[in-house]
Design an enzyme around this catalytic site. Structure first.
Site, PDB file in Angstrom:
ATOM      1  N   ASP A   1       0.814  -1.220   0.000  1.00 32.93           N
ATOM      2  CA  ASP A   1       0.000   0.000   0.000  1.00 32.93           C
ATOM      3  C   ASP A   1       0.850   1.273   0.000  1.00 32.93           C
ATOM      4  O   ASP A   1       2.082   1.229   0.031  1.00 32.93           O
ATOM      5  CB  ASP A   1      -0.935  -0.051   1.219  1.00 32.93           C
ATOM      6  CG  ASP A   1      -2.237   0.695   1.000  1.00 32.93           C
ATOM      7  OD1 ASP A   1      -2.374   1.413  -0.013  1.00 32.93           O
ATOM      8  OD2 ASP A   1      -3.131   0.588   1.873  1.00 32.93           O
TER       9      ASP A   1
ATOM     10  N   ASP B   1      -9.894   3.947  -3.294  1.00 32.12           N
ATOM     11  CA  ASP B   1     -10.654   2.805  -2.758  1.00 32.12           C
ATOM     12  C   ASP B   1     -12.059   2.729  -3.318  1.00 32.12           C
ATOM     13  O   ASP B   1     -12.815   3.707  -3.274  1.00 32.12           O
ATOM     14  CB  ASP B   1     -10.762   2.916  -1.237  1.00 32.12           C
ATOM     15  CG  ASP B   1      -9.448   2.595  -0.558  1.00 32.12           C
ATOM     16  OD1 ASP B   1      -8.416   2.535  -1.253  1.00 32.12           O
ATOM     17  OD2 ASP B   1      -9.463   2.406   0.670  1.00 32.12           O
TER      18      ASP B   1
HETATM   19  C1  GAL Z   1      -6.024   1.631   1.558  1.00 31.07           C
HETATM   20  C2  GAL Z   1      -6.140   0.624   0.434  1.00 31.07           C
HETATM   21  C3  GAL Z   1      -7.321  -0.268   0.759  1.00 31.07           C
HETATM   22  C4  GAL Z   1      -7.065  -0.976   2.068  1.00 31.07           C
HETATM   23  C5  GAL Z   1      -6.769   0.027   3.183  1.00 31.07           C
HETATM   24  C6  GAL Z   1      -6.297  -0.661   4.451  1.00 31.07           C
HETATM   25  O1  GAL Z   1      -4.977   2.482   1.316  1.00 31.07           O
HETATM   26  O2  GAL Z   1      -6.310   1.301  -0.774  1.00 31.07           O
HETATM   27  O3  GAL Z   1      -7.548  -1.199  -0.293  1.00 31.07           O
HETATM   28  O4  GAL Z   1      -6.001  -1.876   1.904  1.00 31.07           O
HETATM   29  O5  GAL Z   1      -5.778   0.939   2.776  1.00 31.07           O
HETATM   30  O6  GAL Z   1      -5.977   0.247   5.448  1.00 31.07           O
END
Ligand code: GAL
Length: 390
Positions: A134, A192
């Site tokens: 991430d 997201d």
């Molecule tokens: C975001 C990511 C999501 C999820 C989340 C977890 O940055 O895009 O898919 O993994 O973090 O904290």
């Protein structure tokens, strides 16, 4: 690395599976994982080809071990990750974990910045098969170019001695379609996704020209719209990840669910179920295991459908077409909340259909003989998928 020398074969599309985030957030634990493994078998998902059980943010303790290693949260994963990986492998499936290129993950667990090699070795020792990586982590790490941050973990995974599929999650910022596929097996192409079929304000994507903007609140339709511009960058081994499937997480009509699944499949996104399988309806399970649509996703030619602007009407009907190993596929998407009829002429879509053997609509199984033109009735938000066998 050029696309010719990239190490990812087309077969790596086979990391379809399930991931915890959209259904569980950080509230993920060992029994959820084990129940999911069980349901993978009983619901026929394993037989349909889904293989990866991936645990997103929230799996690790808030601190590294005193000597600096990642460790699982011992309350949620009392048996530890290596034992859980053994369990998943013993059921003929693979296991994925989540990490972050910054100092901290998005839920404030330890990130891998500065610890890439050590963490990759830990994943390898535990028997992890897939890593989603991430983009959170604070100022200190974010000043580095994403290629550097995400590249460091790619190098570390290669050195780890284990074949670990690598999913770059950089939210579609900084044009990952130009570099993400050379670093990972896939790259997220947007912020997201949320449990929403259509949302014209979230993710800032009202028109086709909505590339690099907006983090939160992406919907199924916004991500489809973004792909209109970037599907051209999809080549085998350089896959845009359109994020988890929201099927099961909100009330979508069957036609909306079909649209969601069709586009993810035909655009060669990994198919990552993201719901609580215990509550998934029979109808949705049948949809997610539809062999014809999964075959589009896994087609050996590895080509995507592309938006056919000349045949489409902005905000109303989207026409997409592409090549598959034994012919062509044409998608008609009704973006309106009312029924529409659309007359499609396959000749006008730039497809070479000399020698057409037959036309079949994949969701209904209906055959259209050798028709070159079809007047298609589309329910609200429905997508019809015509396979043109050659
Ligand atoms: C975001 C990511 C999501 C999820 C989340 C977890 O940055 O895009 O898919 O993994 O973090 O904290």
């Amino acid at each position: 690395m050029s696309s010719e020398t990239a190490f990812h074969p087309v077969e790596l599309l086979r990391w379809d599976g399930i991931r915890s985030w959209n259904a569980y957030g950080v509230n993920i634990n060992e029994s959820v994982v084990k129940n999911t493994v069980q349901l993978f078998e009983t619901l026929g998902l394993k037989d349909a080809g889904y293989e990866y059980i991936s645990i997103d943010d929230g799996w690790s303790a808030f601190e590294r071990t005193p000597d600096g290693f990642l460790q699982a949260n011992s309350t949620r994963f009392p048996d530890g990750m290596a034992n859980l990986a053994d369990y998943v492998h013993s059921k003929g499936l693979k296991i994925g974990l989540y990490g972050d290129s910054g100092k901290l993950t998005c839920a404030f667990h330890p990130g891998s910045s500065g610890y890439e090699e050590r963490d990759a070795l830990t994943y390898a020792e535990w028997g992890i098969d897939y890593l989603k990586y991430d983009n959170c982590g604070g100022f200190a790490s974010m000043v580095e170019a994403p290629e550097v941050r995400f590249g460091a973990m790619n190098d570390a995974l290669k050195l780890s001695g284990r074949d670990i599929s690598y999913a770059v999650c950089e939210w579609g910022y900084q044009f990952p379609w130009h570099w993400g596929g050379n670093i990972g097996h896939s790259y997220r192409m947007a912020g997201d996704i949320t449990a929403s079929f259509i949302n014209e304000t979230g993710c800032a994507c009202k028109t086709a020209y909505c590339l690099n903007t907006g983090y939160a609140g992406c919907s199924v339709v916004t991500n489809i719209k973004k792909m209109r511009e970037i599907s051209q960058y999809q080549t085998p081994g350089h896959w845009a990840d359109m994020d988890g499937l929201e099927i099961g997480n909100i009330n979508m009509t069957i036609y909306q669910q079909q649209t969601h699944f069709t586009f993810w499949a035909a655009l060669k996104s990994p198919l990552i179920i993201s719901t609580d399988l215990a509550t998934l309806s029979h109808e949705s399970t049948a949809l997610l295991t539809n062999k014809d649509i999964i075959a589009l996703n896994q087609d050996s030619l590895g080509k995507v459908v592309n938006y056919v602007e000349t045949a489409s009407t902005e905000g109303s009907i989207q026409v997409w077409a592409g090549e598959i190993q034994d012919g062509h596929v044409v998608l008609l998407f009704n973006e309106k909340s009312f029924q529409q009829t659309y007359k499609v002429s396959f000749n006008s879509l730039g497809l070479n259909i000399a020698g057409l053997k037959g036309v079949k609509e994949l969701w209904s199984g209906k055959s259209y003989g050798k028709s070159h033109t079809i007047a298609a009735k589309l329910a609200p938000y429905q997508t019809l998928v015509f396979k043109l066998a050659m």
